[in-house]
Motif scaffolding. Sequence first.
Motif, PDB file in Angstrom:
ATOM      1  N   PRO A 201       0.809  -1.225   0.000  1.00 25.72           N
ATOM      2  CA  PRO A 201       0.000   0.000   0.000  1.00 25.72           C
ATOM      3  C   PRO A 201       0.840   1.273   0.000  1.00 25.72           C
ATOM      4  CG  PRO A 201      -0.088  -1.076   2.138  1.00 25.72           C
ATOM      5  CD  PRO A 201       0.575  -2.021   1.204  1.00 25.72           C
ATOM      6  N   TYR A 202       2.123   1.151   0.421  1.00 28.94           N
ATOM      7  CA  TYR A 202       2.917   2.366   0.584  1.00 28.94           C
ATOM      8  C   TYR A 202       3.087   3.139  -0.721  1.00 28.94           C
ATOM      9  CZ  TYR A 202       7.062   0.676  -1.803  1.00 28.94           C
ATOM     10  OH  TYR A 202       7.930   0.252  -2.772  1.00 28.94           O
ATOM     11  N   TRP A 203       3.053   2.425  -1.860  1.00 28.76           N
ATOM     12  CA  TRP A 203       3.397   3.092  -3.117  1.00 28.76           C
ATOM     13  C   TRP A 203       2.349   4.141  -3.483  1.00 28.76           C
ATOM     14  CZ3 TRP A 203       2.466   2.214  -8.772  1.00 28.76           C
ATOM     15  CH2 TRP A 203       3.417   2.881  -9.562  1.00 28.76           C
ATOM     16  N   LEU A 204       1.080   3.747  -3.527  1.00 30.38           N
ATOM     17  CA  LEU A 204       0.040   4.711  -3.870  1.00 30.38           C
ATOM     18  C   LEU A 204      -0.157   5.704  -2.740  1.00 30.38           C
ATOM     19  CD1 LEU A 204      -2.524   2.523  -5.777  1.00 30.38           C
ATOM     20  CD2 LEU A 204      -0.910   4.177  -6.676  1.00 30.38           C
ATOM     21  N   PHE A 205       0.048   5.218  -1.507  1.00 30.85           N
ATOM     22  CA  PHE A 205      -0.062   6.137  -0.376  1.00 30.85           C
ATOM     23  C   PHE A 205       0.985   7.240  -0.494  1.00 30.85           C
ATOM     24  CE2 PHE A 205       1.132   7.327   4.019  1.00 30.85           C
ATOM     25  CZ  PHE A 205      -0.038   7.973   4.339  1.00 30.85           C
ATOM     26  N   GLN A 206       2.115   6.898  -1.083  1.00 31.66           N
ATOM     27  CA  GLN A 206       3.152   7.906  -1.269  1.00 31.66           C
ATOM     28  C   GLN A 206       2.686   8.990  -2.237  1.00 31.66           C
ATOM     29  OE1 GLN A 206       6.993   6.392  -2.448  1.00 31.66           O
ATOM     30  NE2 GLN A 206       7.899   8.385  -2.047  1.00 31.66           N
ATOM     31  N   GLY A 207       1.740   8.661  -3.116  1.00 33.32           N
ATOM     32  CA  GLY A 207       1.113   9.702  -3.931  1.00 33.32           C
ATOM     33  C   GLY A 207       0.461  10.726  -3.025  1.00 33.32           C
ATOM     34  N   LEU A 208      -0.286  10.235  -2.040  1.00 37.69           N
ATOM     35  CA  LEU A 208      -0.981  11.144  -1.112  1.00 37.69           C
ATOM     36  C   LEU A 208      -0.006  11.957  -0.272  1.00 37.69           C
ATOM     37  CD1 LEU A 208      -3.829   8.740   0.080  1.00 37.69           C
ATOM     38  CD2 LEU A 208      -4.107  10.770  -1.335  1.00 37.69           C
ATOM     39  N   THR A 209       1.052  11.307   0.234  1.00 33.98           N
ATOM     40  CA  THR A 209       1.981  12.069   1.091  1.00 33.98           C
ATOM     41  C   THR A 209       2.720  13.119   0.276  1.00 33.98           C
ATOM     42  OG1 THR A 209       3.667  10.376   0.753  1.00 33.98           O
ATOM     43  CG2 THR A 209       2.374  10.229   2.765  1.00 33.98           C
ATOM     44  N   THR A 210       3.090  12.780  -0.963  1.00 32.79           N
ATOM     45  CA  THR A 210       3.799  13.752  -1.789  1.00 32.79           C
ATOM     46  C   THR A 210       2.896  14.953  -2.060  1.00 32.79           C
ATOM     47  OG1 THR A 210       4.846  11.867  -2.824  1.00 32.79           O
ATOM     48  CG2 THR A 210       5.224  13.988  -3.852  1.00 32.79           C
ATOM     49  N   GLU A 211       1.630  14.661  -2.344  1.00 28.05           N
ATOM     50  CA  GLU A 211       0.676  15.747  -2.580  1.00 28.05           C
ATOM     51  C   GLU A 211       0.479  16.592  -1.329  1.00 28.05           C
ATOM     52  OE1 GLU A 211      -1.199  12.607  -5.558  1.00 28.05           O
ATOM     53  OE2 GLU A 211      -2.429  13.151  -3.833  1.00 28.05           O
ATOM     54  N   ASN A 212       0.704  15.967  -0.190  1.00 32.09           N
ATOM     55  CA  ASN A 212       0.588  16.704   1.065  1.00 32.09           C
ATOM     56  C   ASN A 212       1.934  17.341   1.439  1.00 32.09           C
ATOM     57  OD1 ASN A 212      -1.382  17.531   2.811  1.00 32.09           O
ATOM     58  ND2 ASN A 212      -0.952  15.949   4.353  1.00 32.09           N
ATOM     59  N   ASP A 213       2.857  17.324   0.478  1.00 27.36           N
ATOM     60  CA  ASP A 213       4.133  18.031   0.604  1.00 27.36           C
ATOM     61  C   ASP A 213       5.027  17.496   1.720  1.00 27.36           C
ATOM     62  OD1 ASP A 213       5.900  19.806  -0.402  1.00 27.36           O
ATOM     63  OD2 ASP A 213       5.185  21.535   0.751  1.00 27.36           O
ATOM     64  N   VAL A 214       5.179  16.180   1.767  1.00 23.87           N
ATOM     65  CA  VAL A 214       6.091  15.605   2.746  1.00 23.87           C
ATOM     66  C   VAL A 214       6.827  14.432   2.085  1.00 23.87           C
ATOM     67  CG1 VAL A 214       4.235  14.194   3.720  1.00 23.87           C
ATOM     68  CG2 VAL A 214       6.289  14.601   5.069  1.00 23.87           C
ATOM     69  N   ILE A 215       8.095  14.290   2.454  1.00 27.13           N
ATOM     70  CA  ILE A 215       8.916  13.224   1.880  1.00 27.13           C
ATOM     71  C   ILE A 215       9.049  12.122   2.930  1.00 27.13           C
ATOM     72  CG2 ILE A 215      11.271  12.690   1.094  1.00 27.13           C
ATOM     73  CD1 ILE A 215       9.668  14.295  -0.924  1.00 27.13           C
ATOM     74  N   LEU A 216       8.895  10.869   2.530  1.00 26.90           N
ATOM     75  CA  LEU A 216       8.850   9.782   3.510  1.00 26.90           C
ATOM     76  C   LEU A 216      10.227   9.371   4.046  1.00 26.90           C
ATOM     77  CD1 LEU A 216       6.087   7.465   2.025  1.00 26.90           C
ATOM     78  CD2 LEU A 216       5.934   8.852   4.090  1.00 26.90           C
ATOM     79  N   ALA A 217      11.265   9.493   3.215  1.00 24.16           N
ATOM     80  CA  ALA A 217      12.597   9.101   3.684  1.00 24.16           C
ATOM     81  C   ALA A 217      13.636  10.027   3.078  1.00 24.16           C
ATOM     82  CB  ALA A 217      12.894   7.649   3.291  1.00 24.16           C
ATOM     83  N   ASN A 218      14.729  10.242   3.803  1.00 23.75           N
ATOM     84  CA  ASN A 218      15.762  11.146   3.294  1.00 23.75           C
ATOM     85  C   ASN A 218      16.558  10.486   2.161  1.00 23.75           C
ATOM     86  OD1 ASN A 218      17.248   9.271   4.648  1.00 23.75           O
ATOM     87  ND2 ASN A 218      18.434  10.730   5.863  1.00 23.75           N
ATOM     88  N   ALA A 219      17.392  11.302   1.491  1.00 18.48           N
ATOM     89  CA  ALA A 219      18.101  10.806   0.310  1.00 18.48           C
ATOM     90  C   ALA A 219      19.207   9.816   0.669  1.00 18.48           C
ATOM     91  CB  ALA A 219      18.680  11.972  -0.477  1.00 18.48           C
ATOM     92  N   ASP A 220      19.656   9.834   1.931  1.00 20.68           N
ATOM     93  CA  ASP A 220      20.688   8.877   2.342  1.00 20.68           C
ATOM     94  C   ASP A 220      20.102   7.524   2.719  1.00 20.68           C
ATOM     95  OD1 ASP A 220      22.718  10.678   1.982  1.00 20.68           O
ATOM     96  OD2 ASP A 220      22.478  11.528   4.002  1.00 20.68           O
ATOM     97  N   GLY A 221      18.790   7.465   2.770  1.00 21.52           N
ATOM     98  CA  GLY A 221      18.137   6.191   3.054  1.00 21.52           C
ATOM     99  C   GLY A 221      18.293   5.706   4.480  1.00 21.52           C
ATOM    100  N   ASN A 222      18.575   6.631   5.415  1.00 18.48           N
ATOM    101  CA  ASN A 222      18.743   6.163   6.785  1.00 18.48           C
ATOM    102  C   ASN A 222      17.831   6.865   7.792  1.00 18.48           C
ATOM    103  OD1 ASN A 222      19.940   8.639   6.998  1.00 18.48           O
ATOM    104  ND2 ASN A 222      22.037   7.854   7.063  1.00 18.48           N
TER     105      ASN A 222
END
Lengths: 426, 298
Positions: A201-222
């Motif tokens: 479910p995280y993939w489509l949910f990430q559509g919603l979070t991105t639209e809500n202007d938030v990034i789920l994980a940093n670019a370093d992946g940690n």
Amino acid sequence: MKHTLLKAVATTALTFGTWASAHAVDLQFYFPVAVGGAAAETIQSLTDEYVAANPDVTIDAVYTGSYQDTVAKVITAARGGNPPQLSVILSVDMFTLIDEDLIMPFDDYLPGEEGKAWLDGFYPAFMENSQTGGKTYGIPFQRSTPVLYWNKEAFKDAGLDPETPPATWDEMVEYGQKLVKKDASGNVTRWGVRIPSSGFPYWLFQGLTTENDVILANADGNKTNFDDPKVVEALQYMVDLSGKYGVMAPGIIEWGATPKAFFEGQTAMMWTSTGNLTNVRTNAPFEFGVAMLPANKRRGAPTGGGNFYLLKGATDEQAQAAVDFVKWITAPQQSAKWTMATGYVAPRAETWETDTMKAYAADFPPVLVARDQLEHAVAELSTYQNQRVTSIFNDALAAAITGQKDPEAALKDAQSKADAILAEYR
Amino acid sequence: MTSHRSVRFRRDWIHGWLLLLPAMVFLFAFTHIPAITTIINSFYSTPRGRREAKFLGLTNYERLLDDAVFWKVLGNNLWFALGTIPMSVALAIVMALWVNDKMAGRGFLRMAFFTPTVLPLIAVANIWLFFYTPGFGLIDQLTSSLFGWSSVNWLGDPATALNAVIVVTVWKEAGFFMIFYLAALQAIPVTLTEAARIEGASRWTIFWRITFPLMMPTTLFVSINAVINSFRLVDHIFILTDGGPDNASSLLLFYIYETAFRFWETGYGATLTVVLLLLLSLMAIGQFFLFDRRVHYK
């Protein structure tokens, strides 16, 4: 007579053999197929075409099942000391593969300005999941992004303009409520929208979070931001679609059955991958439209799909040959063939400039939606120990969607578990 | 004389071991050595890239005790065993008794009952996936047209997901067990039932006093298989629910697969496997030593 003939054959074979071993580079290449149909055959025929044009290279293209199977086979083969030189693996597995010490960056085999220019030819949204620490570990190949499909006839039926898809979250709810249809006994026969939530479910949910202007994980992946208030808000919206607004079926919604539900008119809109484009075009018995995902604070969507990776254990010669092959298969002509066969988004702008692609897009404009959405797209959620971290996140989403936990508690819990895992990578 | 005998003895001895060797090699290579390696690995951390595996002692086991998902899947597995074993064995007996009677269409019925066993579990799961689909799936279509029920998301609701998986398993297994019971029924001498009938025993009494006791060896065999299967059959979970929602339908073996081959935590995966090994050996021992006494062999 017979004797001399045999000798001659043997000598020829021997000469040919030595010649071949002196010149040919043998490559093994694993590829997964996540969508049905022509994908495997297309890769095979492209590979054959390359080998025919380059007699000094032989490529053994091995179909290795799903993405999951492929990464399992690559890791197992590498642990057994016999990895392939090249493989297509999920872009989000980059950190895992680095952690396992299995891949090497492409940069060494892409020297100078020319190499840099070639890398710059890929859409930046796709490169986000492909580079870390200033190095390029993945070359985008079978990449996708989710889009919104809508049934124009259902829109007409509900008194909506069939040419206007919802552009915002509020509109999606508003349209959805008009689109919901019930029978005499009050059972829903057509839902407004369908956002599948089984498995990942995280993939489509990430559509919603991105639209809500938030990034789920940093670019370093940690480091993850699972319990950010904006993530909680996005999950609340998703839960409310079934609960408060009543525009989506309750519970976990199956991915596999989603296109079918759309064809059957069980839902008027669906969110799913562009990888389904050709499928929907062939099977939808009504006119449909394709749009970018609706916006809230901004437009947004994750990217998805697989990259080429170069595996450790390859000789310099093999690695160079592998890189040349990757350059060739992502070049406009080949990339266009691949996109038309599958619906995956061509990862380089120049591909869209070819006559074949222009003709294809003129005939079937929806393919352009995915490309245009890329400017708003962000990297798909990816961290070290990616499968485990996303699995924790998936469990939290499922718990909230099925009403076992409230969104905030579920996400707080997921964040603390993810922190425990990622701490050693900071 | 003595030396002669000892040479002979030694030759017999060598001969015996040579005969055993091929089977032993395979048994050790594929069963015992992996089992021992698993136990050893369960005390080490997962090797990743350049980091070697470290000896951790009991850390993995401590983690196991604190792992909420582990306890959940263990509970699920218990429920799964309780749901599948008695049900599929009882169904198998009923079906076997039915198709053992002389009647028209017996061959067809036997085939119909056995078909689920022949089908690959993955294919079966795909069919059931569409049976269970809310809205246009078979079950929803039936319940809505017959009883006017609203659509139920069988696989997407934590309350029903595991039970939905259990139904598929019972459907799949009962036909297989039926075959063993059918064979057992045919091995029971007709004279016994005839004698009982002359004495005026009812069918019910005949079943409980003659048929069922004489089928005990089969029941032992079938129930051991059923227990093993309840820990072994997870293929359909991949298709039906993928363990979700929120691990509601995940079983121990599925969790082991996830840990070892999705998360690549082979160390912790080994620890979980040791638990499974222990559970299975305990149950096998229990069944053979306790249950065995009540079985009448001919």
